[in-house]
Scaffold this motif. Structure first.
Motif, PDB file in Angstrom:
ATOM      1  N   VAL A   6       0.834  -1.254  -0.072  1.00  0.00           N
ATOM      2  CA  VAL A   6      -0.123   0.029  -0.195  1.00  0.00           C
ATOM      3  C   VAL A   6       0.961   1.138  -0.163  1.00  0.00           C
ATOM      4  CG1 VAL A   6      -1.958  -1.113   1.132  1.00  0.00           C
ATOM      5  CG2 VAL A   6      -0.178  -0.081   2.623  1.00  0.00           C
ATOM      6  N   GLU A  41      -0.453   4.251  -2.207  1.00  0.00           N
ATOM      7  CA  GLU A  41      -1.513   4.985  -1.697  1.00  0.00           C
ATOM      8  C   GLU A  41      -1.249   5.624  -0.621  1.00  0.00           C
ATOM      9  OE1 GLU A  41      -1.446   1.679  -2.533  1.00  0.00           O
ATOM     10  OE2 GLU A  41      -2.732   1.013  -4.173  1.00  0.00           O
ATOM     11  N   MET A  42      -0.399   5.247   0.340  1.00  0.00           N
ATOM     12  CA  MET A  42      -0.157   6.077   1.469  1.00  0.00           C
ATOM     13  C   MET A  42       0.506   7.320   1.115  1.00  0.00           C
ATOM     14  SD  MET A  42      -0.887   4.127   4.097  1.00  0.00           S
ATOM     15  CE  MET A  42      -2.557   3.449   3.065  1.00  0.00           C
ATOM     16  N   VAL A  57      -3.898  -5.417   4.624  1.00  0.00           N
ATOM     17  CA  VAL A  57      -3.956  -4.208   3.583  1.00  0.00           C
ATOM     18  C   VAL A  57      -5.358  -3.346   3.649  1.00  0.00           C
ATOM     19  CG1 VAL A  57      -4.083  -3.926   1.160  1.00  0.00           C
ATOM     20  CG2 VAL A  57      -2.291  -5.263   2.026  1.00  0.00           C
ATOM     21  N   ASN A  58      -6.468  -4.327   4.002  1.00  0.00           N
ATOM     22  CA  ASN A  58      -7.686  -3.650   4.179  1.00  0.00           C
ATOM     23  C   ASN A  58      -7.657  -2.613   5.380  1.00  0.00           C
ATOM     24  OD1 ASN A  58     -10.653  -3.436   4.911  1.00  0.00           O
ATOM     25  ND2 ASN A  58     -10.802  -4.571   3.146  1.00  0.00           N
ATOM     26  N   LEU A  70      -5.058  -0.959   6.823  1.00  0.00           N
ATOM     27  CA  LEU A  70      -4.419   0.133   6.571  1.00  0.00           C
ATOM     28  C   LEU A  70      -4.886   0.957   5.360  1.00  0.00           C
ATOM     29  CD1 LEU A  70      -0.737  -1.759   5.943  1.00  0.00           C
ATOM     30  CD2 LEU A  70      -1.479  -0.311   7.740  1.00  0.00           C
ATOM     31  N   LEU A  71      -5.660   0.440   4.549  1.00  0.00           N
ATOM     32  CA  LEU A  71      -6.268   1.525   3.360  1.00  0.00           C
ATOM     33  C   LEU A  71      -7.583   1.934   4.187  1.00  0.00           C
ATOM     34  CD1 LEU A  71      -6.416  -0.718   0.277  1.00  0.00           C
ATOM     35  CD2 LEU A  71      -5.069   1.471   0.650  1.00  0.00           C
ATOM     36  N   ASN A  72      -7.974   1.184   5.231  1.00  0.00           N
ATOM     37  CA  ASN A  72      -9.300   1.891   5.932  1.00  0.00           C
ATOM     38  C   ASN A  72      -8.719   2.957   6.674  1.00  0.00           C
ATOM     39  OD1 ASN A  72     -11.078   0.186   4.785  1.00  0.00           O
ATOM     40  ND2 ASN A  72     -11.512  -1.055   6.677  1.00  0.00           N
ATOM     41  N   ALA A  93      -6.092   4.793   6.302  1.00  0.00           N
ATOM     42  CA  ALA A  93      -5.688   5.891   5.385  1.00  0.00           C
ATOM     43  C   ALA A  93      -6.818   6.795   4.951  1.00  0.00           C
ATOM     44  CB  ALA A  93      -4.838   5.451   4.471  1.00  0.00           C
ATOM     45  N   GLN A  94      -7.743   6.156   4.649  1.00  0.00           N
ATOM     46  CA  GLN A  94      -8.985   6.677   4.028  1.00  0.00           C
ATOM     47  C   GLN A  94      -9.661   7.600   4.916  1.00  0.00           C
ATOM     48  OE1 GLN A  94     -10.762   3.306   2.185  1.00  0.00           O
ATOM     49  NE2 GLN A  94      -9.577   3.591   0.428  1.00  0.00           N
ATOM     50  N   SER A 102      -8.128  10.964   5.490  1.00  0.00           N
ATOM     51  CA  SER A 102      -7.874  11.734   4.114  1.00  0.00           C
ATOM     52  C   SER A 102      -8.198  13.256   4.252  1.00  0.00           C
ATOM     53  CB  SER A 102      -8.531  11.115   2.932  1.00  0.00           C
ATOM     54  OG  SER A 102     -10.113  11.043   3.309  1.00  0.00           O
ATOM     55  N   ASP A 155      -5.363   4.847  13.665  1.00  0.00           N
ATOM     56  CA  ASP A 155      -5.277   6.067  12.928  1.00  0.00           C
ATOM     57  C   ASP A 155      -5.503   7.232  13.779  1.00  0.00           C
ATOM     58  OD1 ASP A 155      -8.116   6.871  12.689  1.00  0.00           O
ATOM     59  OD2 ASP A 155      -8.303   4.904  11.404  1.00  0.00           O
TER      60      ASP A 155
END
Length: 497
Positions: free
Chosen positions: A364, A367-368, A398-399, A401-403, A405-406, A409, A434
């Motif tokens: 990721v 994306e980060m 991954v899921n 981490l992306l959650n 990060a979003q 945002s 986060d």
């Protein structure tokens, strides 16, 4: 002093092993070897200094010989002593001049190598880092990664103290700059907050490692970002921190090609899944339609046997028995298909969760960077391995981490995303934290339910799939959240006995 298990350096260099301390190891005091190495003489010997030294030596020798001549014959010149004195002066001057010439040539040769190496070279001053590491170790803090994961602002402040002293012409060209002057100054001007390598520099330096190499993305003077592969020989004494030479190679094109390849492989995998689903649907329809047809035929036969003027009970029972057999067959078809499509791990092996987490961070990484996220990673040393499907656990990470990060945002200021691994009661626990807007208390009960989402355009299936996967491994997934401060997702995986 209590012995601590050293943590490996997290490097993005392909095949790079964890940094090991330099020969001789880290002293028992906990200080790296360079902290106690003998300091070199201050200052630099220049060509002008050598010539001046020659004059001083010549004058001293000549004066001494003339003094001897005066003692032998007061008031008279002693010709042999004068000749010897002149020769001594000439030899001293000639020797110092020769040494000065050699020094000038050596400096020119070093400068030529620096400027014409055909690779980007950076001369950097890391003296403040050396002093900071010594101060932390004297205060009893030996784990740099854990300390700076908990204090990201201190990490940012230290990065601002590292300075770039000089760069070569190749660097100026690679970075699209006008001159080396565009780079002289604090390192954080070219190393963005989303960089993950600076803390690993600290870990390597604190461990007394001889070399550090990894990938980093750096900012050009025009604001664009390039990917680089860098390496540096780390200093063996405190003086060496003032002149660390870093080599860098621009791999932006390679990374872009790799990203296109991954995208093509992903699309190919999607097309393959579509074909697989179509094939599976056709196979399922065939497998289920056959027993369903038999069920219908046997049911109709049973009805006919029972509607006769004299019902044929035996024949009707036989038809019902056939009906039940076909219904069982259809049930088995559905069960086999469900088992095939379920999240039940089929390729379990002993997995190093720290390594799996690092792989997820790399997956990721782009994306980060695009979302301006600073990822901080920390794992206890010596964590036991767990029996798991590494691919599925990586997908969960991954899921999450992306959650995270979003969720950050739209958050102003630093966006820190922290992932920690530690032992917990016969299990290994992973925390993904986060500093986003948090989740309202009324939604916490529903976030793991299918089709529940707080994100526009989200399907609401990610967390449900994650929980299903973790529970199929015998673990548990849950979350804590404080509205306005952020959310932490936790999951555990049992340690194999």
């Amino acid at each position: 002093m209590r012995a601590e298990t050293a943590k490996p350096v997290f490097s993005l260099w392909p095949g790079q092993p964890g940094a090991a301390p330099a020969e001789g190891g880290t002293p028992s005091t906990g200080m790296p070897a360079w902290a106690s190495a003998a300091r070199r003489a201050p200052g630099r010997l220049t060509a002008l200094g050598l010539v001046a030294l020659g004059f001083v030596l010549a004058a001293a020798v000549g004066g001494y010989l003339l003094g001897l001549a005066g003692d032998d014959a007061p008031g008279a010149w002693h010709l042999p002593a004068i000749v010897v004195g002149v020769l001594a002066v000439c030899l001293a001057l000639a020797g110092s001049g020769l040494l000065a010439l050699r020094l000038v040539r050596a400096e020119r040769r070093a400068l030529a190598i620096f400027e014409r190496a055909g690779v980007s070279l950076w001369e950097e001053d890391w003296s403040p880092v050396a002093q900071a590491i010594i101060a932390l170790k004297r205060a009893g803090i030996h784990d740099m990664q854990t300390h700076f994961t908990a204090h990201p602002d201190a990490l940012r402040a230290l990065r601002r103290q590292v300075t770039i002293r000089n760069v070569n012409a190749f660097t100026v060209q690679m970075m699209g700059a006008r001159s080396p002057a565009d780079f002289i100054g604090p390192l954080d001007r070219i190393l963005p907050d989303t960089d993950q390598t600076f803390v690993q520099w600290l870990v390597a330096l604190a461990a007394g490692a001889p070399v550090f190499r990894s990938e980093a993305h750096i900012t050009r003077p025009d604001g664009s970002v390039i990917d680089t592969l860098f390496a540096a020989e780390l200093p063996s004494d405190l003086d060496g921190f003032r002149h660390i030479i870093v080599t860098a190679i621009d791999i932006t094109g390679y990374k872009a090609s790799h990203a296109r390849l991954v995208a093509a492989e992903t699309e190919l995998a999607r097309a393959s899944r579509v074909i697989t689903v179509g094939t599976l649907t056709a196979s399922l329809a065939h497998e289920v339609n056959s027993p369903l047809s038999a069920i219908v035929l046997n049911a109709e036969a049973c009805m006919r046997w029972l509607r006769r003027p004299v019902p044929e009970i035996a024949e009707a029972e036989a038809a019902i028995a056939q009906l039940m057999q076909e219904a069982t067959r259809a049930r088995d078809v559905v069960a086999r298909t469900r088992s095939f499509l379920s999240n039940t791990p089929r390729h379990r092996r002993l997995v190093d969760l720290a390594e799996t987490a690092r792989d997820a961070i790399m997956v990721v990484g782009r994306e980060m960077r695009e979302l301006g996220i600073s990822v901080h990673f920390d794992a206890d040393a010596g964590l036991p391995r767990v029996s798991a499907d590494a691919v599925q656990i990586q997908q969960v990470l991954v899921n999450l981490l992306l959650n995270g990060a979003q969720a950050m945002s739209e958050v102003p200021g630093p966006r820190d995303l922290t992932i920690r691994l530690h032992a917990a009661a016969e299990a290994v626990q992973v925390d993904v934290q986060d500093c986003g807007c948090g989740i309202a208390a009324g939604l916490m009960e529903r976030i793991f339910m299918p089709f529940q989402t707080t994100r526009p355009g989200g399907m609401g299936m990610g967390l449900a799939i994650c929980r299903n996967c973790i529970e199929s491994h015998g673990g548990r997934l849950w979350a804590d959240s404080t509205p306005g401060q952020g959310t932490t997702f936790h999951f555990t995986l049992p340690v194999q006995g």
